[in-house]
Design a protein around this motif. Structure first.
Motif, PDB file in Angstrom:
ATOM      1  N   ARG A 344       0.566   1.139   2.079  1.00 28.68           N
ATOM      2  CA  ARG A 344      -0.802   1.054   1.543  1.00 28.68           C
ATOM      3  C   ARG A 344      -1.225  -0.403   1.361  1.00 28.68           C
ATOM      4  O   ARG A 344      -2.382  -0.762   1.631  1.00 28.68           O
ATOM      5  CB  ARG A 344      -0.890   1.794   0.207  1.00 28.68           C
ATOM      6  CG  ARG A 344      -0.756   3.310   0.319  1.00 28.68           C
ATOM      7  CD  ARG A 344      -1.206   3.989  -0.967  1.00 28.68           C
ATOM      8  NE  ARG A 344      -0.384   3.583  -2.104  1.00 28.68           N
ATOM      9  CZ  ARG A 344       0.697   4.215  -2.514  1.00 28.68           C
ATOM     10  NH1 ARG A 344       1.109   5.308  -1.873  1.00 28.68           N
ATOM     11  NH2 ARG A 344       1.377   3.797  -3.565  1.00 28.68           N
ATOM     12  N   MET A 345      -0.300  -1.266   0.915  1.00 29.81           N
ATOM     13  CA  MET A 345      -0.634  -2.670   0.735  1.00 29.81           C
ATOM     14  C   MET A 345      -0.976  -3.321   2.078  1.00 29.81           C
ATOM     15  O   MET A 345      -1.963  -4.068   2.181  1.00 29.81           O
ATOM     16  CB  MET A 345       0.538  -3.401   0.077  1.00 29.81           C
ATOM     17  CG  MET A 345       0.297  -4.885  -0.152  1.00 29.81           C
ATOM     18  SD  MET A 345       1.751  -5.743  -0.816  1.00 29.81           S
ATOM     19  CE  MET A 345       2.848  -5.660   0.595  1.00 29.81           C
ATOM     20  N   CYS A 346      -0.173  -3.042   3.117  1.00 30.42           N
ATOM     21  CA  CYS A 346      -0.451  -3.626   4.431  1.00 30.42           C
ATOM     22  C   CYS A 346      -1.743  -3.068   5.022  1.00 30.42           C
ATOM     23  O   CYS A 346      -2.466  -3.782   5.731  1.00 30.42           O
ATOM     24  CB  CYS A 346       0.723  -3.365   5.380  1.00 30.42           C
ATOM     25  SG  CYS A 346       2.227  -4.269   4.955  1.00 30.42           S
ATOM     26  N   ALA A 347      -2.058  -1.788   4.714  1.00 32.78           N
ATOM     27  CA  ALA A 347      -3.319  -1.219   5.203  1.00 32.78           C
ATOM     28  C   ALA A 347      -4.514  -1.946   4.591  1.00 32.78           C
ATOM     29  O   ALA A 347      -5.537  -2.150   5.254  1.00 32.78           O
ATOM     30  CB  ALA A 347      -3.360   0.275   4.885  1.00 32.78           C
ATOM     31  N   ARG A 348      -4.387  -2.343   3.325  1.00 30.43           N
ATOM     32  CA  ARG A 348      -5.474  -3.113   2.705  1.00 30.43           C
ATOM     33  C   ARG A 348      -5.655  -4.466   3.388  1.00 30.43           C
ATOM     34  O   ARG A 348      -6.762  -5.008   3.427  1.00 30.43           O
ATOM     35  CB  ARG A 348      -5.186  -3.330   1.216  1.00 30.43           C
ATOM     36  CG  ARG A 348      -5.268  -2.070   0.387  1.00 30.43           C
ATOM     37  CD  ARG A 348      -5.357  -2.393  -1.099  1.00 30.43           C
ATOM     38  NE  ARG A 348      -4.210  -3.164  -1.569  1.00 30.43           N
ATOM     39  CZ  ARG A 348      -3.103  -2.629  -2.053  1.00 30.43           C
ATOM     40  NH1 ARG A 348      -2.988  -1.300  -2.120  1.00 30.43           N
ATOM     41  NH2 ARG A 348      -2.117  -3.397  -2.477  1.00 30.43           N
ATOM     42  N   LEU A 349      -4.552  -5.006   3.914  1.00 27.74           N
ATOM     43  CA  LEU A 349      -4.631  -6.284   4.631  1.00 27.74           C
ATOM     44  C   LEU A 349      -5.049  -6.113   6.077  1.00 27.74           C
ATOM     45  O   LEU A 349      -5.228  -7.112   6.787  1.00 27.74           O
ATOM     46  CB  LEU A 349      -3.271  -7.000   4.568  1.00 27.74           C
ATOM     47  CG  LEU A 349      -2.789  -7.410   3.173  1.00 27.74           C
ATOM     48  CD1 LEU A 349      -1.372  -7.955   3.240  1.00 27.74           C
ATOM     49  CD2 LEU A 349      -3.725  -8.458   2.568  1.00 27.74           C
ATOM     50  N   GLY A 350      -5.187  -4.854   6.528  1.00 27.41           N
ATOM     51  CA  GLY A 350      -5.631  -4.594   7.891  1.00 27.41           C
ATOM     52  C   GLY A 350      -4.518  -4.451   8.902  1.00 27.41           C
ATOM     53  O   GLY A 350      -4.769  -4.564  10.108  1.00 27.41           O
ATOM     54  N   TRP A 351      -3.269  -4.195   8.453  1.00 24.23           N
ATOM     55  CA  TRP A 351      -2.129  -4.085   9.370  1.00 24.23           C
ATOM     56  C   TRP A 351      -1.448  -2.740   9.219  1.00 24.23           C
ATOM     57  O   TRP A 351      -1.388  -2.182   8.125  1.00 24.23           O
ATOM     58  CB  TRP A 351      -1.106  -5.204   9.102  1.00 24.23           C
ATOM     59  CG  TRP A 351      -1.687  -6.582   9.183  1.00 24.23           C
ATOM     60  CD1 TRP A 351      -2.562  -7.048  10.106  1.00 24.23           C
ATOM     61  CD2 TRP A 351      -1.447  -7.675   8.284  1.00 24.23           C
ATOM     62  NE1 TRP A 351      -2.876  -8.350   9.854  1.00 24.23           N
ATOM     63  CE2 TRP A 351      -2.210  -8.770   8.740  1.00 24.23           C
ATOM     64  CE3 TRP A 351      -0.654  -7.824   7.141  1.00 24.23           C
ATOM     65  CZ2 TRP A 351      -2.201  -9.991   8.099  1.00 24.23           C
ATOM     66  CZ3 TRP A 351      -0.639  -9.040   6.502  1.00 24.23           C
ATOM     67  CH2 TRP A 351      -1.408 -10.115   6.983  1.00 24.23           C
ATOM     68  N   ASP A 352      -0.934  -2.247  10.320  1.00 20.66           N
ATOM     69  CA  ASP A 352      -0.142  -1.018  10.325  1.00 20.66           C
ATOM     70  C   ASP A 352       1.326  -1.418  10.359  1.00 20.66           C
ATOM     71  O   ASP A 352       1.895  -1.665  11.424  1.00 20.66           O
ATOM     72  CB  ASP A 352      -0.501  -0.156  11.538  1.00 20.66           C
ATOM     73  CG  ASP A 352       0.272   1.160  11.559  1.00 20.66           C
ATOM     74  OD1 ASP A 352       0.878   1.504  10.518  1.00 20.66           O
ATOM     75  OD2 ASP A 352       0.274   1.826  12.614  1.00 20.66           O
ATOM     76  N   MET A 353       1.955  -1.497   9.207  1.00 19.43           N
ATOM     77  CA  MET A 353       3.337  -1.975   9.100  1.00 19.43           C
ATOM     78  C   MET A 353       4.138  -1.050   8.209  1.00 19.43           C
ATOM     79  O   MET A 353       3.587  -0.297   7.402  1.00 19.43           O
ATOM     80  CB  MET A 353       3.383  -3.402   8.525  1.00 19.43           C
ATOM     81  CG  MET A 353       2.808  -4.469   9.429  1.00 19.43           C
ATOM     82  SD  MET A 353       3.038  -6.116   8.715  1.00 19.43           S
ATOM     83  CE  MET A 353       2.323  -7.145  10.015  1.00 19.43           C
ATOM     84  N   ASN A 354       5.468  -1.116   8.353  1.00 21.33           N
ATOM     85  CA  ASN A 354       6.370  -0.388   7.471  1.00 21.33           C
ATOM     86  C   ASN A 354       7.353  -1.371   6.849  1.00 21.33           C
ATOM     87  O   ASN A 354       7.538  -2.493   7.328  1.00 21.33           O
ATOM     88  CB  ASN A 354       7.112   0.716   8.227  1.00 21.33           C
ATOM     89  CG  ASN A 354       7.936   0.165   9.383  1.00 21.33           C
ATOM     90  OD1 ASN A 354       8.973  -0.466   9.182  1.00 21.33           O
ATOM     91  ND2 ASN A 354       7.492   0.419  10.607  1.00 21.33           N
ATOM     92  N   ILE A 355       8.014  -0.932   5.798  1.00 17.52           N
ATOM     93  CA  ILE A 355       8.836  -1.852   5.009  1.00 17.52           C
ATOM     94  C   ILE A 355      10.105  -2.274   5.752  1.00 17.52           C
ATOM     95  O   ILE A 355      10.673  -3.326   5.460  1.00 17.52           O
ATOM     96  CB  ILE A 355       9.187  -1.210   3.658  1.00 17.52           C
ATOM     97  CG1 ILE A 355       9.590  -2.289   2.657  1.00 17.52           C
ATOM     98  CG2 ILE A 355      10.280  -0.145   3.817  1.00 17.52           C
ATOM     99  CD1 ILE A 355       9.554  -1.855   1.225  1.00 17.52           C
ATOM    100  N   HIS A 356      10.544  -1.509   6.731  1.00 17.16           N
ATOM    101  CA  HIS A 356      11.741  -1.899   7.486  1.00 17.16           C
ATOM    102  C   HIS A 356      11.504  -3.161   8.300  1.00 17.16           C
ATOM    103  O   HIS A 356      12.455  -3.860   8.664  1.00 17.16           O
ATOM    104  CB  HIS A 356      12.159  -0.754   8.410  1.00 17.16           C
ATOM    105  CG  HIS A 356      13.542  -0.918   8.976  1.00 17.16           C
ATOM    106  ND1 HIS A 356      14.681  -0.756   8.230  1.00 17.16           N
ATOM    107  CD2 HIS A 356      13.962  -1.258  10.228  1.00 17.16           C
ATOM    108  CE1 HIS A 356      15.749  -0.975   8.980  1.00 17.16           C
ATOM    109  NE2 HIS A 356      15.335  -1.279  10.194  1.00 17.16           N
ATOM    110  N   GLN A 357      10.245  -3.479   8.572  1.00 15.09           N
ATOM    111  CA  GLN A 357       9.947  -4.691   9.338  1.00 15.09           C
ATOM    112  C   GLN A 357      10.270  -5.955   8.555  1.00 15.09           C
ATOM    113  O   GLN A 357      10.435  -7.024   9.154  1.00 15.09           O
ATOM    114  CB  GLN A 357       8.476  -4.676   9.767  1.00 15.09           C
ATOM    115  CG  GLN A 357       8.187  -3.613  10.825  1.00 15.09           C
ATOM    116  CD  GLN A 357       6.713  -3.485  11.128  1.00 15.09           C
ATOM    117  OE1 GLN A 357       5.863  -3.654  10.257  1.00 15.09           O
ATOM    118  NE2 GLN A 357       6.391  -3.169  12.374  1.00 15.09           N
ATOM    119  N   LEU A 358      10.361  -5.870   7.219  1.00 14.41           N
ATOM    120  CA  LEU A 358      10.807  -7.032   6.451  1.00 14.41           C
ATOM    121  C   LEU A 358      12.265  -7.350   6.768  1.00 14.41           C
ATOM    122  O   LEU A 358      12.670  -8.520   6.754  1.00 14.41           O
ATOM    123  CB  LEU A 358      10.636  -6.767   4.952  1.00 14.41           C
ATOM    124  CG  LEU A 358       9.207  -6.641   4.442  1.00 14.41           C
ATOM    125  CD1 LEU A 358       9.204  -6.424   2.931  1.00 14.41           C
ATOM    126  CD2 LEU A 358       8.389  -7.876   4.797  1.00 14.41           C
TER     127      LEU A 358
END
Length: 526
Positions: A344-358
């Protein structure tokens, strides 16, 4: 006096004529190990078949051959019965068992469950995997509406016509692993003579394609998360340590040694639906990660903040969780909650990401900085001595090689004026340019980049040629040619019966090319 007649040899197998006119062939095949009753192999020759009697005799001969060669199924057990028995004896952890049960319940039992194990063949398996690749809902072309819930409700935009979506390649490989494992047990138990599920073609292995955040995206993520101290520190720890989400949820204050700056990871939090529990790490081994001074300072401040919030005054007890939904740290935060909040936080920033990418971000930044792969694998908790790390993140090893090449070019003398103006390549350059696109050149360049950036230290061995060929999807000969190119360049040493070993530049002889002698300098430039 008449001579006694020889006893008539009893015929094996029976051929009966059914009321419909069909011929049923029946051959005794032993005792069913599941039911304890007699087991027979049967085959029916339909009425009206040309030369039906001859076909029935051929079928009897074929079934007898299966019995004599012990290739016949020993039971009429179905796939459902096999899977039930297989899961009763499975010794994996709760997470793996729940995952297996989900695949069995949703995909294997509905499509294969009622079939006898001994009647599974290649055609049935090919049709089974084809259906899963077409639609995970097994719709078989039916049109219906997918409702958002099974309860009574008012349909809205979430209730829509069914759209076929294939099952992911990773899920298909897990299903195949379940079936092959159950088939091996069936052979061991004497249910079947051979494993029928091994008749399926090996499923293609997708090439890893990690997509970590860029440096700019990582900075924006940290800024956005820091509005909440608890959430901001959790995201920061995931980014700098590369921990898995379950591992960070399981952290306690006694896992951090502030004097030495070492974080010990011993357990992980697993979640299945609403149920959560603490378990060993994925590799069943604890590991120790060194933290930087900035992270240690943030943790000290956060610990004092948690103590004041819980009304303890001085500092939090060492036995409580670092990240907890309760002020006293008595319980852990759920892994799914962490993942959903990050999305949800990345969606607010305009990105489609998941936490495993960290986790990918931490690994790629370490490799790009020149840290050897074994150290990166140790921090991430990868098994295999860095093999997984190199396979997944080889693209970033090549990127480090490009940086090394740029550093080398910046130190080279300028081209002669004539060549610089006319742009005429040297003969060696022209030949190399023509061959740069060949597969063995690309493979050799990747391995050369791994050596230059320190992923393979002097004295370490390269992966087997067979593994390189599989990983890069080239032939065995192409992989051998790439190793030969590295050997010709003096970067590796090859001897009969042993894998290629990275050469130590300090021990290079006079015949070794100059590129090897300057290897250490290039690695430092990288």
């Amino acid at each position: 006096m008449a001579s006694p007649s020889k006893p008539r040899k009893r015929s094996r197998g029976e051929i009966h004529t059914l009321p419909s006119g069909s011929l049923r062939v029946r051959v005794y095949a032993g005792i069913d190990p599941l039911t304890g009753k007699k087991h027979h192999l049967t085959e029916v020759i339909p009425a009206g078949t040309p030369n039906a009697a001859k076909a029935a005799e051929q079928a009897r001969t074929r079934l007898l051959a299966q019995v004599d060669e012990r290739r016949n199924p020993k039971t009429r057990a179905t796939v459902n019965q096999l899977l039930t028995r297989y899961m009763e004896l499975h010794t994996a952890g709760p997470t793996t068992v729940d995952s297996y049960e989900t695949f069995i319940r949703n995909h294997i039992r509905p499509l294969l469950g009622d079939l006898q194990v001994g009647r599974i063949d290649g055609e049935i398996l090919d049709s089974f995997y084809k259906q899963l690749r077409t639609c995970r809902a097994h719709c078989q072309g039916r049109r219906y509406v997918e409702h958002r819930t099974n309860r009574e409700h008012e349909c809205d935009k979430r209730c829509r016509p069914h759209e076929c979506r294939p099952l992911a390649d990773g899920s298909l490989r897990k299903i195949q692993s379940i079936l092959v494992g159950a088939g091996k047990r069936a052979v061991r138990w004497g249910w079947v003579g051979t494993n029928p599920f091994e008749l399926a073609e090996p499923l293609p292995v997708s090439r890893p394609n990690p997509q970590p955040p860029t440096a700019e995206q990582a900075a924006a993520i940290v800024t956005e998360a820091s509005s909440d101290l608890d959430w901001g520190l959790l995201v920061w720890l995931l980014m700098v340590t590369g921990m898995r989400r379950g591992e960070v949820c399981a952290l306690k204050w006694d896992r951090i040694e502030f004097q030495t700056g070492v974080l010990t990871i011993r357990t992980s939090i697993a979640q299945r639906g609403k149920r959560t529990w603490e378990k060993d790490t994925k590799t069943h081994q604890q590991r120790r990660i060194t933290l930087d001074e900035q992270t240690l300072s943030l943790l000290r401040v956060y610990r004092q903040h948690c103590a004041e919030r819980a009304g303890l005054g001085a500092e939090m007890p060492e036995s409580v969780r670092i990240f907890s939904p309760l002020p006293d740290g008595s319980t852990w935060v759920k892994p799914d909650t962490v993942s959903q909040r990050y999305v949800r936080m990345c969606a607010r920033l305009g990105w489609d990401m998941n936490i495993h990418q960290l986790r990918h971000y931490s690994a790629t930044e370490l490799i790009a900085a020149g840290v050897d792969v074994r150290t990166v694998a140790g921090r991430l908790g990868h098994g295999g001595g860095g093999t997984t790390t190199l396979r997944v993140y080889s693209a970033w090893v090549a990127e480090a090689d490009q940086r090394a090449a740029g550093s080398l070019v910046s130190r080279m003398p300028e081209l002669p004026v004539k060549l610089a103006e006319e742009g005429e390549p040297w003969p060696e350059q022209a030949q190399a340019t023509a061959e740069d696109d060949s597969p063995y050149k690309q493979l050799a360049a990747d391995l050369r980049g791994a050596i230059m950036c320190g992923a393979f230290q002097p004295g370490s061995v390269l992966p087997p040629v067979k593994d390189l060929a599989t990983r890069y999807r080239v032939s065995f000969g192409t992989a051998q040619r790439a190793i030969a190119a590295l050997r010709a360049a003096g970067l590796v040493a090859v001897s009969r019966g042993r894998r290629a070993t990275v050469v130590d530049p300090s021990q290079a002889n006079q015949d070794t090319p100059a590129a090897v002698v300057s290897l250490e300098a290039k690695r430092q430039d990288a």
